[in-house]
Design an enzyme around this catalytic site. Structure first.
Site, PDB file in Angstrom:
ATOM      1  N   LYS A   1       0.785  -1.378  -0.098  1.00  0.00           N
ATOM      2  CA  LYS A   1      -0.225  -0.002  -0.072  1.00  0.00           C
ATOM      3  C   LYS A   1       0.793   1.236   0.056  1.00  0.00           C
ATOM      4  CE  LYS A   1      -4.462  -1.225   0.248  1.00  0.00           C
ATOM      5  NZ  LYS A   1      -5.400  -0.698  -0.723  1.00  0.00           N
TER       6      LYS A   1
ATOM      7  N   SER B   1       1.127  -9.909  -0.584  1.00  0.00           N
ATOM      8  CA  SER B   1       0.745  -8.720  -0.477  1.00  0.00           C
ATOM      9  C   SER B   1       1.025  -8.031   0.892  1.00  0.00           C
ATOM     10  CB  SER B   1      -0.600  -8.110  -1.067  1.00  0.00           C
ATOM     11  OG  SER B   1      -1.556  -9.023  -0.379  1.00  0.00           O
TER      12      SER B   1
END
Length: 605
Positions: free
Chosen positions: A154, A408
């Protein structure tokens, strides 16, 4: 600089709407699946030193939300297909709408190439997973975004958008809403760019997460019971304070920042790639990767991976428009999004090759696989792509190819590890949960053990039920599917009815912990509620139903920061069910009525 924190709660929570859509339409991939399976679709900074002050403020809907067009509301259950199958393949027959709106393909490509994300992010390694590769017969590569400074990809999108803001705009500060990873990305980016940041987070956010955000120097506002409420507050305050709202996924600059993951893969991978598996929440990561990779190597498949109970992209592609989920599973909280972004959906329609759906058990199995492979612990959303890649390779019988999974994130809530360890072996098909009904007579238990044979019993629960029959709930270690099948056949041949409950969440979450006396309770309605993890949630529930009706059963099963699954039995006469449903809906907690569940009746009645 002294860090501050505001903790606010909405005074008017919005009720959940439980509407379902039963539109039938499915397009199947041209890949050749394992012939044993057939696809199907069902419709159905410094830590805070002062005490937290709770301030109640009225909630005013943001202007953007007020004018938003209504979306089709659908249930996650309305689109399900076998694990590993590539479904929700976009219909590209109508051509591209690229010229009508949004950034052009070349615009994305050049912007990704010139992104400044490396002021804060690192080029994450692309690592082979040798144990998994040997087991699956393919080369499994892991794109290690869990090794970023904030343990998540992110940071890329947040910084890319913020770094492009004009100096005078940046000086006014930024604001965002997030339950975790995006918040840390914005906070770290703000520190690097020397601007102020306000982060709106739901009051259910664990201390470890909002404190991590504050350590980067941001001001945290705890508001609302859900992400939607926190987002509405953030957008409203952005207008009032003149701050720039930094969306978690639906903005070209955010998508371009995430697209640098795809750029790195193309640069790092020197062999032909069959497919890249990408976890999907709002769609920013997969849209960015696809925008780059498909323009450089269009033959590489870009496959999204979603949990079966949080499949907003799959359903949107299936219906040909963005939809809103009527409820969303929260186990993989990093992708627990009810609606994908407008720009991300536009790109996914044009560039993505479909979506794989995986179960909670499969995600847990992949967390264990990653630990055994690299001694790293991924969060559920971080292991999502790996679970999808494993299921895909098994379903299509893929051999000798190179597949890449994006790991992720690694911001795992420690409390959730208990659930992961319980379900990992079930997800890997190394343990099976079974129920056997046998006669309540001398020698029956010995006969049962003989029929189990050499199978390793890992859990066994029995309680006297009646003079005629006994119900046994047990788990066995499974070495091969054939061994389990042969054991079940032995049971059935001996007239011992046996059920495989390995895929029944109600049993795994609740009933396996509740075997005991089975009283005959009149008018008992069995429900499963999702409680928010915050003080007062139970009191609010009790205020809605007690003393109006008697509560006959209550089993609370925490799921970490995402809420708790609660199994409740309430004695409600049939003539009062309409009133009960009105109160349950007004409570605002997701719920389902399960009174007719076969396994509940076998184990608890």
């Amino acid at each position: 600089m002294t860090q501050t924190m505001e903790a606010l709660r909405l005074s008017q929570p919005q009720p959940h709407l439980l509407l379902r859509n039963h539109r039938h339409r499915m397009q199947y991939t041209t890949l050749h699946p394992n012939p044993r399976f057939k696809p199907f679709v069902t419709t159905t900074a410094a830590a805070v030193s002062k005490p937290v002050e709770m301030v109640s403020v009225p909630f005013v809907e943001s202007p953007a939300a007020a004018v938003a067009s209504p979306r089709l509301k659908v249930s996650p259950d309305s689109l399900q297909y076998p694990p590993g199958y590539v479904g929700a393949v976009p219909d590209r027959s109508r051509g591209s709408d690229e010229d009508d709106c949004g950034v052009s393909a070349m615009g994305y490509l050049t912007s990704i190439l010139t992104s400044k994300v490396y002021d804060v992010a690192v080029e994450s390694p692309l690592e082979l997973a040798p144990k998994l590769s040997e087991r699956l017969g393919v080369n499994v590569w892991l794109k290690r975004e869990d090794l970023q400074p904030v343990f998540s990809f992110k940071i890329r999108g947040a910084y890319n958008m913020m770094a492009k803001l004009p100096k005078d705009v940046l000086e006014k500060g930024v604001i965002c809403s997030s339950a975790g990873n995006h918040a840390q990305g914005v906070a770290m980016s703000a520190k690097r760019l020397n601007c102020s940041a306000v982060i709106a987070m739901p009051v259910t956010t664990p201390d470890i997460k909002w404190k991590s955000v504050e350590r980067w120097g941001a001001t945290v506002v705890l508001i609302g019971d859900s992400y939607d409420e926190a987002q509405a507050y953030a957008k409203k305050r952005a207008i009032e304070d003149g701050r720039t709202f930094i969306p978690p996924f639906d903005h070209p600059d955010v998508i371009m920042g995430q697209g640098t993951v795809g750029m790195e893969i193309v640069r790092q991978m020197k062999r032909p790639v069959h497919a890249i598996f990408v976890p999907v929440g709002g769609g920013g990561l997969i849209a960015g990767i696809a925008a780059y990779v498909k323009r450089i190597n269009p033959e590489v498949k870009i496959i999204g991976v979603e949990p079966t109970d949080a499949n907003a992209l799959a359903l949107s592609l299936h219906h040909g428009q963005r939809v809103v989920l009527d409820q969303v599973g929260g186990f993989a909280d990093g992708v627990a999004v009810k609606e994908v972004g407008e720009e991300t959906f536009r790109l996914c329609k044009e560039l993505v090759d479909g979506v794989v759906l995986v179960s909670r058990d499969a995600i847990c199995a992949s967390i264990k696989d990653m630990f055994e492979e690299k001694r790293s612990i991924l969060e559920p959303a971080g292991a999502l792509a790996l679970a999808g890649a494993e299921a895909y390779c098994k379903y299509y019988g893929l051999k000798g190819e190179n597949v890449i999974a994006i790991t992720s994130g690694a911001n795992m809530n420690f409390d959730k590890l208990r659930i992961v360890t319980e379900l990992a072996n079930v997800g890997r098909k190394q343990e099976a949960l079974l129920l056997t009904v046998m006669p309540e007579e001398p020698g029956s238990f010995k006969q049962f053990c003989e029929l189990v044979g050499q199978m390793n019993i890992t859990e066994f629960k029995y309680r006297y039920s009646s003079k005629e029959k006994a119900v046994v709930l047990y788990s066995v270690g499974v070495h091969t599917p054939l061994e389990l099948k042969e054991m079940q056949e032995r049971m059935e041949t001996s007239k011992l009815v046996t059920h495989n409950l390995s895929d029944v969440d109600l049993v795994k979450d609740h009933l396996r912990h509740m075997m005991g006396a089975r009283p005959d309770i009149q008018n008992e309605v069995l429900c499963r509620f999702t409680f928010p993890e915050r003080p007062g949630a139970l009191t609010k529930f009790l205020d809605s139903f007690s003393p109006r009706w008697n509560i006959s059963l209550f089993h609370y099963r925490a799921q970490g920061e995402t809420g708790a699954n609660v199994l409740v039995g309430i004695q409600v006469p049939s003539s009062e069910m309409e009133e009960f449903n009105d109160r349950a809906t007004g409570l605002g907690y997701d719920y389902n009525v399960l009174s007719d569940d076969l396994f509940f009746k076998l184990l608890m009645h």
